[in-house]
Enzyme design. Structure first.
Site, PDB file in Angstrom:
ATOM      1  N   ASN A 268     -37.075 -12.803 -29.542  1.00  0.00           N
ATOM      2  CA  ASN A 268     -37.187 -13.035 -28.192  1.00  0.00           C
ATOM      3  C   ASN A 268     -36.539 -11.743 -27.621  1.00  0.00           C
ATOM      4  OD1 ASN A 268     -36.618 -13.660 -25.378  1.00  0.00           O
ATOM      5  ND2 ASN A 268     -37.848 -15.465 -25.845  1.00  0.00           N
TER       6      ASN A 268
ATOM      7  N   HIS B 184     -41.586 -12.433 -26.528  1.00  0.00           N
ATOM      8  CA  HIS B 184     -41.207 -13.916 -26.967  1.00  0.00           C
ATOM      9  C   HIS B 184     -41.096 -13.505 -28.535  1.00  0.00           C
ATOM     10  CE1 HIS B 184     -42.558 -17.460 -24.142  1.00  0.00           C
ATOM     11  NE2 HIS B 184     -41.622 -16.579 -23.708  1.00  0.00           N
TER      12      HIS B 184
ATOM     13  N   GLU C  71     -42.601 -14.599 -31.389  1.00  0.00           N
ATOM     14  CA  GLU C  71     -43.866 -14.358 -32.198  1.00  0.00           C
ATOM     15  C   GLU C  71     -44.354 -13.033 -31.673  1.00  0.00           C
ATOM     16  OE1 GLU C  71     -42.756 -17.114 -30.117  1.00  0.00           O
ATOM     17  OE2 GLU C  71     -43.427 -19.021 -30.954  1.00  0.00           O
TER      18      GLU C  71
ATOM     19  N   CYS D  40     -45.261 -21.350 -27.298  1.00  0.00           N
ATOM     20  CA  CYS D  40     -46.037 -21.782 -25.887  1.00  0.00           C
ATOM     21  C   CYS D  40     -47.424 -21.113 -25.816  1.00  0.00           C
ATOM     22  CB  CYS D  40     -45.055 -20.788 -25.095  1.00  0.00           C
ATOM     23  SG  CYS D  40     -45.427 -19.130 -24.886  1.00  0.00           S
TER      24      CYS D  40
ATOM     25  N   CYS E  15     -48.072 -17.326 -26.868  1.00  0.00           N
ATOM     26  CA  CYS E  15     -47.764 -17.167 -28.356  1.00  0.00           C
ATOM     27  C   CYS E  15     -48.989 -17.916 -29.254  1.00  0.00           C
ATOM     28  CB  CYS E  15     -46.457 -17.553 -28.838  1.00  0.00           C
ATOM     29  SG  CYS E  15     -45.258 -16.291 -28.083  1.00  0.00           S
TER      30      CYS E  15
ATOM     31  N   ASP F   1     -37.830 -18.245 -19.133  1.00  0.00           N
ATOM     32  CA  ASP F   1     -38.533 -17.915 -20.276  1.00  0.00           C
ATOM     33  C   ASP F   1     -39.937 -18.701 -20.666  1.00  0.00           C
ATOM     34  OD1 ASP F   1     -38.560 -15.802 -22.478  1.00  0.00           O
ATOM     35  OD2 ASP F   1     -38.570 -17.599 -23.953  1.00  0.00           O
TER      36      ASP F   1
END
Lengths: 146, 146
Positions: free
Chosen positions: B39, B50, B52, B79, B82, B142
Protein backbone atom coordinates in the site's frame (compact mmCIF):
# COMPACT_ATOMS: atom_id res chain seq x y z
CA UNK A 1 -22.30 17.69 -25.31
CA UNK A 2 -22.18 17.88 -21.51
CA UNK A 3 -19.21 20.07 -20.59
CA UNK A 4 -17.69 17.44 -18.26
CA UNK A 5 -18.04 14.68 -20.86
CA UNK A 6 -16.29 17.11 -23.18
CA UNK A 7 -13.39 17.20 -20.70
CA UNK A 8 -13.30 13.39 -20.58
CA UNK A 9 -13.30 13.28 -24.39
CA UNK A 10 -10.44 15.82 -24.53
CA UNK A 11 -8.48 13.50 -22.24
CA UNK A 12 -9.25 10.54 -24.53
CA UNK A 13 -8.02 12.47 -27.57
CA UNK A 14 -4.90 13.56 -25.71
CA UNK A 15 -4.15 9.89 -25.04
CA UNK A 16 -4.61 9.01 -28.71
CA UNK A 17 -2.25 11.84 -29.69
CA UNK A 18 0.33 10.34 -27.31
CA UNK A 19 0.03 6.96 -29.04
CA UNK A 20 -2.17 5.59 -26.27
CA UNK A 21 -5.63 4.14 -25.78
CA UNK A 22 -8.29 6.85 -26.29
CA UNK A 23 -10.29 6.68 -23.08
CA UNK A 24 -10.66 9.69 -20.78
CA UNK A 25 -12.34 10.50 -17.49
CA UNK A 26 -13.07 13.35 -15.11
CA UNK A 27 -14.24 13.45 -11.49
CA UNK A 28 -16.52 16.33 -10.61
CA UNK A 29 -17.33 17.50 -7.10
CA UNK A 30 -20.08 20.06 -6.71
CA UNK A 31 -19.63 21.29 -10.26
CA UNK A 32 -15.83 21.49 -10.09
CA UNK A 33 -13.36 19.08 -11.71
CA UNK A 34 -11.13 17.66 -8.97
CA UNK A 35 -9.37 15.07 -11.12
CA UNK A 36 -9.04 14.24 -14.80
CA UNK A 37 -7.02 11.67 -16.66
CA UNK A 38 -6.65 9.15 -19.43
CA UNK A 39 -5.51 5.60 -20.06
CA UNK A 40 -1.72 5.29 -19.63
CA UNK A 41 -1.06 1.69 -20.62
CA UNK A 42 1.16 2.66 -23.51
CA UNK A 43 2.53 5.92 -22.15
CA UNK A 44 3.66 4.57 -18.76
CA UNK A 45 3.61 0.83 -19.38
CA UNK A 46 0.85 0.73 -16.80
CA UNK A 47 -1.48 -2.21 -16.13
CA UNK A 48 -3.69 -0.25 -13.72
CA UNK A 49 -3.94 3.30 -15.07
CA UNK A 50 -7.20 3.08 -16.93
CA UNK A 51 -8.71 6.53 -17.48
CA UNK A 52 -10.94 6.35 -14.40
CA UNK A 53 -8.05 5.20 -12.20
CA UNK A 54 -5.81 7.96 -13.55
CA UNK A 55 -8.50 10.56 -12.78
CA UNK A 56 -8.90 9.15 -9.26
CA UNK A 57 -5.15 9.22 -8.72
CA UNK A 58 -4.88 12.76 -10.04
CA UNK A 59 -7.68 13.85 -7.67
CA UNK A 60 -5.40 12.76 -4.81
CA UNK A 61 -6.44 11.59 -1.37
CA UNK A 62 -9.96 12.82 -0.71
CA UNK A 63 -12.28 12.31 2.25
CA UNK A 64 -15.18 9.88 1.83
CA UNK A 65 -17.66 12.77 1.89
CA UNK A 66 -16.12 14.23 -1.27
CA UNK A 67 -16.20 10.94 -3.18
CA UNK A 68 -19.83 10.41 -2.19
CA UNK A 69 -20.85 13.76 -3.63
CA UNK A 70 -18.80 13.30 -6.80
CA UNK A 71 -19.78 12.32 -10.31
CA UNK A 72 -17.42 10.29 -12.48
CA UNK A 73 -17.51 11.04 -16.19
CA UNK A 74 -15.90 8.48 -18.46
CA UNK A 75 -15.92 8.15 -22.24
CA UNK A 76 -16.36 4.35 -22.03
CA UNK A 77 -18.28 1.93 -19.83
CA UNK A 78 -16.06 1.16 -16.79
CA UNK A 79 -14.41 -2.27 -16.54
CA UNK A 80 -14.45 -4.42 -13.39
CA UNK A 81 -11.37 -2.71 -11.91
CA UNK A 82 -12.68 0.83 -12.40
CA UNK A 83 -16.17 -0.17 -11.27
CA UNK A 84 -14.61 -1.65 -8.15
CA UNK A 85 -12.83 1.64 -7.47
CA UNK A 86 -16.16 3.46 -7.85
CA UNK A 87 -17.68 1.08 -5.28
CA UNK A 88 -14.71 1.34 -2.90
CA UNK A 89 -15.05 5.09 -2.70
CA UNK A 90 -18.83 5.20 -2.83
CA UNK A 91 -19.01 7.49 -5.86
CA UNK A 92 -22.74 7.97 -6.24
CA UNK A 93 -23.13 8.73 -9.93
CA UNK A 94 -21.37 7.69 -13.12
CA UNK A 95 -21.96 9.25 -16.53
CA UNK A 96 -20.73 7.04 -19.39
CA UNK A 97 -19.98 8.26 -22.91
CA UNK A 98 -20.92 4.98 -24.54
CA UNK A 99 -21.14 1.21 -24.07
CA UNK A 100 -21.55 0.15 -27.69
CA UNK A 101 -17.90 -0.83 -28.13
CA UNK A 102 -17.43 -2.28 -24.63
CA UNK A 103 -19.82 -2.89 -21.77
CA UNK A 104 -18.30 -3.01 -18.31
CA UNK A 105 -19.85 -3.62 -14.92
CA UNK A 106 -22.84 -1.31 -15.17
CA UNK A 107 -25.19 -3.94 -13.74
CA UNK A 108 -22.99 -4.44 -10.68
CA UNK A 109 -22.82 -0.67 -10.13
CA UNK A 110 -26.60 -0.30 -10.36
CA UNK A 111 -27.13 -3.29 -8.06
CA UNK A 112 -24.99 -1.51 -5.45
CA UNK A 113 -26.95 1.71 -5.70
CA UNK A 114 -24.83 3.76 -8.10
CA UNK A 115 -26.76 5.98 -10.52
CA UNK A 116 -25.50 5.07 -14.01
CA UNK A 117 -26.28 7.10 -17.11
CA UNK A 118 -25.16 6.16 -20.63
CA UNK A 119 -25.09 8.94 -23.20
CA UNK A 120 -24.32 6.83 -26.31
CA UNK A 121 -22.35 9.80 -27.58
CA UNK A 122 -21.47 9.60 -31.27
CA UNK A 123 -17.97 11.08 -30.85
CA UNK A 124 -17.08 8.65 -28.06
CA UNK A 125 -18.33 5.68 -30.11
CA UNK A 126 -16.48 6.77 -33.23
CA UNK A 127 -13.21 7.32 -31.35
CA UNK A 128 -13.25 3.83 -29.78
CA UNK A 129 -14.48 2.06 -32.95
CA UNK A 130 -11.64 3.51 -34.98
CA UNK A 131 -9.11 2.63 -32.29
CA UNK A 132 -10.31 -0.96 -31.83
CA UNK A 133 -10.18 -1.50 -35.59
CA UNK A 134 -6.67 -0.07 -35.80
CA UNK A 135 -5.17 -1.70 -32.66
CA UNK A 136 -7.21 -4.80 -31.70
CA UNK A 137 -4.33 -6.51 -29.85
CA UNK A 138 -3.61 -3.47 -27.66
CA UNK A 139 -7.30 -3.04 -26.91
CA UNK A 140 -7.72 -6.69 -25.94
CA UNK A 141 -4.70 -6.42 -23.65
CA UNK A 142 -6.30 -3.47 -21.88
CA UNK A 143 -9.42 -5.47 -21.04
CA UNK A 144 -7.54 -8.64 -20.08
CA UNK A 145 -8.44 -10.59 -23.21
CA UNK A 146 -5.07 -10.85 -24.93
CA UNK B 1 3.90 -19.92 6.57
CA UNK B 2 3.55 -20.25 2.82
CA UNK B 3 6.67 -18.73 1.26
CA UNK B 4 4.69 -16.40 -1.02
CA UNK B 5 2.50 -15.19 1.84
CA UNK B 6 5.77 -14.55 3.64
CA UNK B 7 6.77 -12.28 0.76
CA UNK B 8 3.44 -10.43 0.97
CA UNK B 9 3.93 -10.04 4.74
CA UNK B 10 7.46 -8.69 4.20
CA UNK B 11 5.95 -6.09 1.88
CA UNK B 12 3.34 -5.19 4.51
CA UNK B 13 6.06 -4.72 7.14
CA UNK B 14 8.13 -2.65 4.73
CA UNK B 15 5.15 -0.34 4.31
CA UNK B 16 4.72 0.00 8.08
CA UNK B 17 8.41 0.86 8.43
CA UNK B 18 7.88 3.60 5.83
CA UNK B 19 5.03 5.06 7.89
CA UNK B 20 2.42 3.51 5.63
CA UNK B 21 -0.48 1.09 5.79
CA UNK B 22 0.79 -2.46 6.44
CA UNK B 23 -0.74 -4.44 3.59
CA UNK B 24 1.39 -6.37 1.12
CA UNK B 25 0.86 -8.53 -1.95
CA UNK B 26 2.68 -10.72 -4.45
CA UNK B 27 1.70 -12.13 -7.83
CA UNK B 28 3.07 -15.55 -8.62
CA UNK B 29 3.21 -17.13 -12.07
CA UNK B 30 4.17 -20.78 -12.28
CA UNK B 31 5.98 -20.61 -8.97
CA UNK B 32 7.87 -17.38 -9.73
CA UNK B 33 7.07 -13.94 -8.27
CA UNK B 34 6.40 -11.58 -11.18
CA UNK B 35 5.25 -8.62 -9.07
CA UNK B 36 5.22 -7.61 -5.44
CA UNK B 37 4.15 -4.47 -3.67
CA UNK B 38 2.50 -2.71 -0.77
CA UNK B 39 0.00 0.00 0.00
CA UNK B 40 1.34 3.44 -0.96
CA UNK B 41 -1.39 5.79 0.24
CA UNK B 42 0.92 7.55 2.68
CA UNK B 43 4.20 7.12 0.82
CA UNK B 44 3.01 8.42 -2.56
CA UNK B 45 -0.22 10.17 -1.60
CA UNK B 46 -1.94 7.55 -3.72
CA UNK B 47 -5.66 6.79 -3.75
CA UNK B 48 -5.30 3.73 -5.97
CA UNK B 49 -2.08 1.98 -4.93
CA UNK B 50 -3.45 -0.62 -2.60
CA UNK B 51 -1.01 -3.49 -2.14
CA UNK B 52 -2.64 -5.66 -4.81
CA UNK B 53 -2.68 -2.79 -7.31
CA UNK B 54 0.95 -1.97 -6.57
CA UNK B 55 1.93 -5.61 -7.16
CA UNK B 56 -0.03 -5.64 -10.44
CA UNK B 57 1.64 -2.41 -11.54
CA UNK B 58 5.07 -3.71 -10.62
CA UNK B 59 4.40 -6.89 -12.62
CA UNK B 60 4.04 -4.64 -15.68
CA UNK B 61 2.02 -5.32 -18.80
CA UNK B 62 1.43 -9.06 -19.05
CA UNK B 63 -0.50 -11.14 -21.56
CA UNK B 64 -3.88 -12.51 -20.48
CA UNK B 65 -2.46 -16.05 -20.43
CA UNK B 66 0.00 -15.08 -17.69
CA UNK B 67 -2.65 -13.46 -15.49
CA UNK B 68 -4.90 -16.50 -15.88
CA UNK B 69 -2.18 -18.81 -14.60
CA UNK B 70 -1.20 -16.50 -11.75
CA UNK B 71 -1.97 -16.60 -8.05
CA UNK B 72 -2.35 -13.38 -6.10
CA UNK B 73 -1.18 -13.47 -2.49
CA UNK B 74 -2.36 -10.65 -0.27
CA UNK B 75 -2.09 -10.15 3.48
CA UNK B 76 -5.67 -8.80 3.70
CA UNK B 77 -9.00 -9.58 2.03
CA UNK B 78 -9.15 -7.54 -1.22
CA UNK B 79 -11.46 -4.52 -1.39
CA UNK B 80 -13.85 -3.84 -4.29
CA UNK B 81 -11.17 -2.08 -6.38
CA UNK B 82 -8.57 -4.82 -6.01
CA UNK B 83 -11.19 -7.53 -6.51
CA UNK B 84 -12.27 -5.74 -9.68
CA UNK B 85 -8.68 -5.77 -10.92
CA UNK B 86 -8.52 -9.52 -10.21
CA UNK B 87 -11.68 -9.99 -12.30
CA UNK B 88 -10.48 -7.72 -15.11
CA UNK B 89 -7.35 -9.77 -15.61
CA UNK B 90 -8.93 -13.13 -14.90
CA UNK B 91 -6.54 -14.08 -12.11
CA UNK B 92 -7.74 -17.55 -11.22
CA UNK B 93 -6.70 -17.90 -7.61
CA UNK B 94 -6.32 -15.59 -4.63
CA UNK B 95 -4.71 -16.51 -1.32
CA UNK B 96 -5.67 -14.14 1.50
CA UNK B 97 -3.72 -13.73 4.75
CA UNK B 98 -6.80 -12.89 6.79
CA UNK B 99 -10.28 -11.37 6.70
CA UNK B 100 -10.87 -10.89 10.41
CA UNK B 101 -10.02 -7.18 10.39
CA UNK B 102 -11.62 -6.42 7.00
CA UNK B 103 -13.66 -8.52 4.62
CA UNK B 104 -13.59 -7.43 1.00
CA UNK B 105 -15.35 -8.83 -2.06
CA UNK B 106 -14.61 -12.52 -1.58
CA UNK B 107 -18.20 -13.49 -2.38
CA UNK B 108 -18.10 -11.60 -5.68
CA UNK B 109 -14.80 -13.25 -6.58
CA UNK B 110 -16.15 -16.70 -5.83
CA UNK B 111 -19.37 -16.00 -7.73
CA UNK B 112 -17.22 -15.19 -10.80
CA UNK B 113 -15.23 -18.40 -10.54
CA UNK B 114 -12.10 -17.26 -8.69
CA UNK B 115 -10.65 -19.78 -6.21
CA UNK B 116 -10.35 -17.92 -2.89
CA UNK B 117 -8.46 -19.26 0.08
CA UNK B 118 -8.25 -17.52 3.46
CA UNK B 119 -5.37 -18.51 5.74
CA UNK B 120 -6.42 -16.56 8.87
CA UNK B 121 -2.73 -16.10 9.56
CA UNK B 122 -1.95 -14.89 13.05
CA UNK B 123 0.86 -12.54 12.02
CA UNK B 124 -1.31 -10.89 9.34
CA UNK B 125 -4.18 -10.41 11.81
CA UNK B 126 -1.91 -9.00 14.51
CA UNK B 127 -0.24 -6.55 12.12
CA UNK B 128 -3.56 -5.11 10.90
CA UNK B 129 -5.19 -5.07 14.36
CA UNK B 130 -2.34 -3.06 15.82
CA UNK B 131 -2.38 -0.68 12.85
CA UNK B 132 -6.16 -0.10 12.91
CA UNK B 133 -6.01 0.61 16.65
CA UNK B 134 -3.14 3.05 16.18
CA UNK B 135 -4.38 4.86 13.03
CA UNK B 136 -8.17 4.40 12.67
CA UNK B 137 -8.67 7.55 10.57
CA UNK B 138 -6.01 6.58 8.04
CA UNK B 139 -7.39 3.07 7.80
CA UNK B 140 -10.93 4.30 7.25
CA UNK B 141 -9.68 6.63 4.52
CA UNK B 142 -8.07 3.67 2.76
CA UNK B 143 -11.37 1.79 2.57
CA UNK B 144 -13.47 4.82 1.64
CA UNK B 145 -15.10 5.22 5.03
CA UNK B 146 -13.58 8.48 6.22
Amino acid sequence: MDTFMQTALEEARKSLAEGGIPIGAAIVHRGRIIGRGHNRRVQQGSAILHAEMDALENAGRQPASVYRESVLYTTLSPCAMCSGAILLYGIGRVVIGEHRTFQGEEELLRARGVAVEVLQDRDCIQLMRAFITARPQLWNEDIGRA
